[in-house]
Design a protein around this motif. Structure first.
Motif, PDB file in Angstrom:
ATOM      1  N   CYS A  76       0.806  -1.219   0.000  1.00 43.00           N
ATOM      2  CA  CYS A  76       0.000   0.000   0.000  1.00 43.00           C
ATOM      3  C   CYS A  76       0.840   1.270   0.000  1.00 43.00           C
ATOM      4  O   CYS A  76       0.523   2.233  -0.710  1.00 43.00           O
ATOM      5  CB  CYS A  76      -0.924   0.011   1.218  1.00 43.00           C
ATOM      6  SG  CYS A  76      -2.226  -1.233   1.178  1.00 43.00           S
ATOM      7  N   GLU A  77       1.900   1.304   0.793  1.00 42.95           N
ATOM      8  CA  GLU A  77       2.614   2.553   1.047  1.00 42.95           C
ATOM      9  C   GLU A  77       3.704   2.860   0.027  1.00 42.95           C
ATOM     10  O   GLU A  77       4.074   4.025  -0.151  1.00 42.95           O
ATOM     11  CB  GLU A  77       3.218   2.528   2.450  1.00 42.95           C
ATOM     12  CG  GLU A  77       2.161   2.478   3.552  1.00 42.95           C
ATOM     13  CD  GLU A  77       2.766   2.549   4.940  1.00 42.95           C
ATOM     14  OE1 GLU A  77       3.932   2.982   5.062  1.00 42.95           O
ATOM     15  OE2 GLU A  77       2.074   2.175   5.897  1.00 42.95           O
ATOM     16  N   ILE A  78       4.239   1.829  -0.640  1.00 40.49           N
ATOM     17  CA  ILE A  78       5.307   2.036  -1.610  1.00 40.49           C
ATOM     18  C   ILE A  78       4.822   1.555  -2.967  1.00 40.49           C
ATOM     19  O   ILE A  78       4.782   0.355  -3.249  1.00 40.49           O
ATOM     20  CB  ILE A  78       6.594   1.298  -1.201  1.00 40.49           C
ATOM     21  CG1 ILE A  78       7.027   1.705   0.210  1.00 40.49           C
ATOM     22  CG2 ILE A  78       7.712   1.578  -2.202  1.00 40.49           C
ATOM     23  CD1 ILE A  78       8.206   0.927   0.748  1.00 40.49           C
ATOM     24  N   GLY A  79       4.403   2.493  -3.814  1.00 42.51           N
ATOM     25  CA  GLY A  79       3.913   2.144  -5.144  1.00 42.51           C
ATOM     26  C   GLY A  79       5.043   2.045  -6.146  1.00 42.51           C
ATOM     27  O   GLY A  79       6.086   2.702  -5.992  1.00 42.51           O
ATOM     28  N   TYR A  80       4.845   1.246  -7.180  1.00 44.48           N
ATOM     29  CA  TYR A  80       5.893   1.034  -8.181  1.00 44.48           C
ATOM     30  C   TYR A  80       5.267   1.004  -9.570  1.00 44.48           C
ATOM     31  O   TYR A  80       4.289   0.291  -9.804  1.00 44.48           O
ATOM     32  CB  TYR A  80       6.631  -0.278  -7.903  1.00 44.48           C
ATOM     33  CG  TYR A  80       7.862  -0.507  -8.744  1.00 44.48           C
ATOM     34  CD1 TYR A  80       9.122  -0.146  -8.281  1.00 44.48           C
ATOM     35  CD2 TYR A  80       7.774  -1.070 -10.012  1.00 44.48           C
ATOM     36  CE1 TYR A  80      10.259  -0.342  -9.051  1.00 44.48           C
ATOM     37  CE2 TYR A  80       8.901  -1.268 -10.794  1.00 44.48           C
ATOM     38  CZ  TYR A  80      10.144  -0.908 -10.300  1.00 44.48           C
ATOM     39  OH  TYR A  80      11.276  -1.102 -11.072  1.00 44.48           O
ATOM     40  N   VAL A  81       5.835   1.768 -10.498  1.00 43.46           N
ATOM     41  CA  VAL A  81       5.397   1.780 -11.891  1.00 43.46           C
ATOM     42  C   VAL A  81       6.601   1.456 -12.766  1.00 43.46           C
ATOM     43  O   VAL A  81       7.643   2.109 -12.665  1.00 43.46           O
ATOM     44  CB  VAL A  81       4.808   3.145 -12.297  1.00 43.46           C
ATOM     45  CG1 VAL A  81       4.418   3.142 -13.780  1.00 43.46           C
ATOM     46  CG2 VAL A  81       3.590   3.477 -11.432  1.00 43.46           C
ATOM     47  N   SER A  82       6.469   0.434 -13.617  1.00 41.32           N
ATOM     48  CA  SER A  82       7.585   0.006 -14.458  1.00 41.32           C
ATOM     49  C   SER A  82       7.564   0.745 -15.790  1.00 41.32           C
ATOM     50  O   SER A  82       6.659   1.529 -16.089  1.00 41.32           O
ATOM     51  CB  SER A  82       7.506  -1.506 -14.706  1.00 41.32           C
ATOM     52  OG  SER A  82       6.411  -1.816 -15.558  1.00 41.32           O
ATOM     53  N   GLN A  83       8.554   0.475 -16.619  1.00 41.54           N
ATOM     54  CA  GLN A  83       8.673   1.177 -17.895  1.00 41.54           C
ATOM     55  C   GLN A  83       7.760   0.607 -18.966  1.00 41.54           C
ATOM     56  O   GLN A  83       7.479   1.280 -19.962  1.00 41.54           O
ATOM     57  CB  GLN A  83      10.123   1.174 -18.374  1.00 41.54           C
ATOM     58  CG  GLN A  83      10.719  -0.192 -18.601  1.00 41.54           C
ATOM     59  CD  GLN A  83      12.176  -0.097 -19.011  1.00 41.54           C
ATOM     60  OE1 GLN A  83      12.497   0.077 -20.183  1.00 41.54           O
ATOM     61  NE2 GLN A  83      13.074  -0.182 -18.045  1.00 41.54           N
ATOM     62  N   ASP A  84       7.267  -0.622 -18.801  1.00 45.41           N
ATOM     63  CA  ASP A  84       6.421  -1.259 -19.802  1.00 45.41           C
ATOM     64  C   ASP A  84       4.951  -1.049 -19.444  1.00 45.41           C
ATOM     65  O   ASP A  84       4.466  -1.613 -18.456  1.00 45.41           O
ATOM     66  CB  ASP A  84       6.741  -2.754 -19.876  1.00 45.41           C
ATOM     67  CG  ASP A  84       5.926  -3.469 -20.941  1.00 45.41           C
ATOM     68  OD1 ASP A  84       5.154  -2.792 -21.662  1.00 45.41           O
ATOM     69  OD2 ASP A  84       6.048  -4.697 -21.056  1.00 45.41           O
ATOM     70  N   ILE A 127       5.880   7.001  -4.504  1.00 49.17           N
ATOM     71  CA  ILE A 127       5.739   6.316  -5.784  1.00 49.17           C
ATOM     72  C   ILE A 127       7.119   6.218  -6.422  1.00 49.17           C
ATOM     73  O   ILE A 127       7.830   7.216  -6.568  1.00 49.17           O
ATOM     74  CB  ILE A 127       4.797   7.056  -6.741  1.00 49.17           C
ATOM     75  CG1 ILE A 127       3.424   7.265  -6.108  1.00 49.17           C
ATOM     76  CG2 ILE A 127       4.638   6.279  -8.050  1.00 49.17           C
ATOM     77  CD1 ILE A 127       2.482   8.071  -6.983  1.00 49.17           C
ATOM     78  N   ILE A 128       7.487   5.000  -6.807  1.00 51.50           N
ATOM     79  CA  ILE A 128       8.761   4.727  -7.456  1.00 51.50           C
ATOM     80  C   ILE A 128       8.471   4.392  -8.920  1.00 51.50           C
ATOM     81  O   ILE A 128       7.629   3.540  -9.208  1.00 51.50           O
ATOM     82  CB  ILE A 128       9.473   3.546  -6.764  1.00 51.50           C
ATOM     83  CG1 ILE A 128       9.770   3.898  -5.294  1.00 51.50           C
ATOM     84  CG2 ILE A 128      10.750   3.167  -7.498  1.00 51.50           C
ATOM     85  CD1 ILE A 128      10.190   2.710  -4.477  1.00 51.50           C
ATOM     86  N   THR A 170       5.743  11.753  -2.199  1.00 44.71           N
ATOM     87  CA  THR A 170       7.141  11.550  -2.570  1.00 44.71           C
ATOM     88  C   THR A 170       7.226  10.801  -3.892  1.00 44.71           C
ATOM     89  O   THR A 170       6.547   9.783  -4.082  1.00 44.71           O
ATOM     90  CB  THR A 170       7.869  10.763  -1.472  1.00 44.71           C
ATOM     91  OG1 THR A 170       7.666  11.403  -0.216  1.00 44.71           O
ATOM     92  CG2 THR A 170       9.353  10.669  -1.763  1.00 44.71           C
ATOM     93  N   VAL A 171       8.065  11.279  -4.798  1.00 42.48           N
ATOM     94  CA  VAL A 171       8.263  10.645  -6.104  1.00 42.48           C
ATOM     95  C   VAL A 171       9.749  10.351  -6.276  1.00 42.48           C
ATOM     96  O   VAL A 171      10.591  11.236  -6.092  1.00 42.48           O
ATOM     97  CB  VAL A 171       7.773  11.552  -7.253  1.00 42.48           C
ATOM     98  CG1 VAL A 171       8.109  10.930  -8.611  1.00 42.48           C
ATOM     99  CG2 VAL A 171       6.276  11.821  -7.130  1.00 42.48           C
ATOM    100  N   VAL A 172      10.062   9.100  -6.606  1.00 41.11           N
ATOM    101  CA  VAL A 172      11.438   8.702  -6.932  1.00 41.11           C
ATOM    102  C   VAL A 172      11.407   8.163  -8.352  1.00 41.11           C
ATOM    103  O   VAL A 172      10.744   7.161  -8.632  1.00 41.11           O
ATOM    104  CB  VAL A 172      11.981   7.643  -5.959  1.00 41.11           C
ATOM    105  CG1 VAL A 172      13.444   7.330  -6.284  1.00 41.11           C
ATOM    106  CG2 VAL A 172      11.850   8.117  -4.513  1.00 41.11           C
TER     107      VAL A 172
END
Length: 226
Positions: free
Chosen positions: A82-90, A163-164, A194-196
């Motif tokens: 829930c707390e650490i979201g991840y979006v990939s390049q595809d 969000i990473i 926060t955005v990384v």
């Protein structure tokens, strides 16, 4: 308040001689917009994956990563999801359902939230990101930019603290990429999230970044606080 505190982080993949990361130190505060950049193979994606425990690759690790003061490996799976979201390049890789509305609800359903809460959250995030007009479309009929925006919305609906994103615009055309980065800026500025971000379109992200980390062959060679 520091959301990530990375101290002397080194990582080497199994049976690999050079380190993928070596002695990385980085503090990320709540609300920061952080850009990690460098040439292909310099360790950017490896670093991002190590910020989300279930995605950490197998290998030899030394040093320490703490999330809100807790060792990253000690964070429970529910909190991490829930707390650490991840979006990939595809854009294709994260979509798992056939309808936009179902994709938005999927994570919340897995968390066992009540139906009224799911409806409220999906409606709110669709409105915030401006995707309500294709709420009931089939995911297969979306453009690449729409699919990546849906991936972002599916993360946002979980109400993460960070969000990473690993080169999320690499498969988008310039217009869609610029709009996507603008959306990230809106999320960061209006919601304080926060955005990384690892990104190769540096001319678009440098003006909105708070911190920039430059890597070369797994080592930090430059840093800037904007």
């Amino acid at each position: 308040m520091e959301i990530f505190d990375i101290k002397d982080l080194s990582f080497r993949y199994p049976q690999a001689d050079p380190y993928a990361l070596e002695n990385i130190r980085l503090k990320i505060s709540s609300g920061d917009f952080v850009v990690v950049c460098g040439e292909t193979g310099c360790g950017k994606s490896t670093l991002l994956k190590m910020l989300k425990s279930e995605m950490t690759p197998a290998g030899n690790v030394s040093g320490d990563i703490r999330y809100n003061g807790i060792r990253i490996a000690d964070i429970g799976p529910g909190a991490a999801a829930c707390e650490i979201g991840y979006v990939s390049q595809d854009p294709e890789s994260q979509i798992v359902t056939d309808k936009v509305w179902h994709e938005l609800a999927f994570g919340l359903e897995n968390m066992g939230l009540p139906t009224p809460v799911i409806r409220r959250r999906t409606g709110e995030i669709a409105g915030f990101l401006g995707i309500e007009h294709w709420f009931r479309k089939e995911t297969a009929h979306l453009s690449g930019g729409q699919k990546q925006l849906l991936n972002l919305a599916s993360v946002m609906v979980m109400q993460p603290k960070v969000i990473i994103l690993d080169e999320p615009t690499s498969q988008l055309d310039p217009i869609a990429a610029s709009e996507f980065i603008g959306t990230l800026q809106k999320i960061n500025r209006e919601l304080g999230m926060t955005v990384v971000l690892v990104e190769h379109r540096l001319e678009d992200v440098f003006p909105v970044a708070d911190k920039i980390l430059l890597l070369e062959k797994g080592k930090e060679i430059g840093r800037a606080h904007v």
